[in-house]
Design an enzyme around this catalytic site. Structure first.
Site, PDB file in Angstrom:
ATOM      1  N   ALA A 256      54.805  96.055 -27.043  1.00  0.00           N
ATOM      2  CA  ALA A 256      53.413  95.941 -27.314  1.00  0.00           C
ATOM      3  C   ALA A 256      52.877  95.722 -28.733  1.00  0.00           C
ATOM      4  O   ALA A 256      51.652  95.915 -28.905  1.00  0.00           O
ATOM      5  CB  ALA A 256      52.588  97.277 -26.783  1.00  0.00           C
ATOM      6  N   ALA A 257      53.744  95.276 -29.744  1.00  0.00           N
ATOM      7  CA  ALA A 257      53.233  95.306 -30.920  1.00  0.00           C
ATOM      8  C   ALA A 257      52.349  93.765 -30.811  1.00  0.00           C
ATOM      9  O   ALA A 257      51.317  93.616 -31.929  1.00  0.00           O
ATOM     10  CB  ALA A 257      54.484  94.885 -32.084  1.00  0.00           C
ATOM     11  N   GLY A 258      53.000  92.791 -30.218  1.00  0.00           N
ATOM     12  CA  GLY A 258      52.076  91.856 -30.083  1.00  0.00           C
ATOM     13  C   GLY A 258      51.036  91.778 -29.537  1.00  0.00           C
ATOM     14  O   GLY A 258      49.742  90.933 -30.027  1.00  0.00           O
ATOM     15  N   ASP A 259      50.855  92.686 -28.507  1.00  0.00           N
ATOM     16  CA  ASP A 259      49.416  93.055 -28.149  1.00  0.00           C
ATOM     17  C   ASP A 259      48.581  93.659 -28.988  1.00  0.00           C
ATOM     18  O   ASP A 259      46.963  93.425 -29.450  1.00  0.00           O
ATOM     19  CB  ASP A 259      49.534  94.171 -26.896  1.00  0.00           C
ATOM     20  CG  ASP A 259      50.313  93.453 -25.861  1.00  0.00           C
ATOM     21  OD1 ASP A 259      50.131  92.282 -25.380  1.00  0.00           O
ATOM     22  OD2 ASP A 259      50.765  94.271 -25.097  1.00  0.00           O
TER      23      ASP A 259
HETATM   24  O1  RIB Z   1      53.461  93.451 -23.846  1.00  0.00           O
HETATM   25  C1  RIB Z   1      54.056  94.738 -23.642  1.00  0.00           C
HETATM   26  C2  RIB Z   1      53.939  94.902 -22.474  1.00  0.00           C
HETATM   27  O2  RIB Z   1      54.733  93.913 -21.605  1.00  0.00           O
HETATM   28  C3  RIB Z   1      54.251  96.087 -21.877  1.00  0.00           C
HETATM   29  O3  RIB Z   1      53.180  97.112 -21.762  1.00  0.00           O
HETATM   30  C4  RIB Z   1      54.761  95.995 -20.328  1.00  0.00           C
HETATM   31  O4  RIB Z   1      53.943  96.364 -19.418  1.00  0.00           O
HETATM   32  C5  RIB Z   1      54.876  94.407 -20.426  1.00  0.00           C
HETATM   33  O5  RIB Z   1      53.753  93.727 -19.387  1.00  0.00           O
END
Ligand code: RIB
Length: 314
Positions: A256-259
């Site tokens: 989730a670093a990209g998020d």
């Molecule tokens: O970007 C990370 C996410 O990718 C995770 O939370 C997982 O759910 C996948 O969708």
């Protein structure tokens, strides 16, 4: 004025298993730990933008099960307006099985479940809300046709579109090309940049070549994030590429670093910061996310990002 962001995207329950060794086909290994957190690229981004100070509306879908209820509550707890999330009967909430190895590499299998229904019901109320936002955030865990519809709507209202082409596409179609053209900023990581261009991204030179190729496909600005190598921004009207180094942190888990990067970028853009300033803000948000385990729960808050920016040690 508080910035306003609309996110359309995937919502998953993430099951994490950590193990020094990954199994080979047919092999069972005994792992080290198990935990579950809220996740999904859209939900992570919405959770993060709310923690970073933006009023956030989320459009998505969960199943009519305990995970769906829990994920909606997790988002509400940080202030996300969840009125655009529907609960779909007779289908499970999206799931991600996440394996973390001893080198902190992750391997993710995502099963869409209710995410496949996201945006398919009446989204009129969300469209009205979108019209009041500064930024629309999109990824690729939900319908790309609905993403395109929202991107067109956003552009009609002069709203900035941030498109994260994750997970990586297996082919390039007309919908993808139009999303690329409508997005103000496209934020692939190395794998996604390679999927869009065929160029393996291993260093800044190949990242710049891939970014230039993505611009030739129609994108206006491209940020290639490269994990532990940092990343770069290519803008159509800038004289030169803007390279950023990775944040110096103790890496615990890169999921989730990209998020978190995309969320920081979007919040800063919604506040009226320049694209470069927004990339700097996103870099810190993304960098801090790797210092904690999990997906949603690893998203930094505004104070943490401001504090790190003020230290300016890296
Ligand atoms: O970007 C990370 C996410 O990718 C995770 O939370 C997982 O759910 C996948 O969708």
């Amino acid at each position: 004025m508080q910035p306003r962001i609309c996110v359309f995207g995937g919502i998953n329950i993430d099951f994490f298993a950590t193990s020094e060794l990954m199994p080979r086909p047919g092999q069972t290994v005994v792992g080290d730990s198990f935990f579950q957190t809220g996740g999904g690229k859209g939900a992570n981004q919405a959770f993060a933008t709310a923690r970073l100070g933006a009023w956030t509306h989320m459009i998505g879908a969960v199943g009519d099960d305990v995970f769906g209820e829990r994920l909606i509550n997790d988002l509400k707890d940080v202030g996300v307006d969840s009125s655009g999330i529907v609960r779909v009967p007779d289908i499970h909430t999206g799931v991600a099985m996440i394996l973390l190895d001893g080198d902190k590499q992750n391997y993710i299998i995502q099963i869409p479940g209710a995410n496949a229904q996201a945006g398919l019901t009446d989204i009129e109320q969300s469209l009205d809300i979108l019209a009041t936002c500064q930024v629309l955030m999109l990824q690729r865990e939900v319908s790309q046709e609905i993403s395109l519809k929202l991107a067109r709507e956003a552009k009609n209202h002069g709203i900035t579109v941030v498109w994260d082409p994750a997970p990586a596409p297996s082919s390039i179609d007309d919908v993808l090309l139009e999303l690329l053209r409508l997005a103000d900023v496209v934020t692939p990581n190395e794998t996604e940049a390679e999927a869009l261009t065929g160029i393996p991204v291993v260093d800044f030179a190949s990242a710049e070549a891939a970014a230039a190729q993505i611009m030739k496909l129609g994108a206006q600005s491209v940020v290639v994030t490269m994990g532990g190598q940092g990343g770069l921004l290519l803008e159509s009207d800038a004289e030169e590429v803007f390279i950023f180094n990775p944040l110096q942190v103790n890496t615990v888990d890169t999921v989730a670093a990209g998020d978190a990067f995309a969320a920081g970028l979007a919040v800063a853009l919604a506040e009226g910061q320049t694209l470069r300033e927004s990339v700097v803000f996103g870099r810190v948000s993304g960098g801090l996310a790797v210092t904690a385990e999990g997906a949603m729960i690893s998203m930094p808050d505004r104070d943490q990002v401001e504090q790190r920016l003020s230290e300016s040690q890296d």
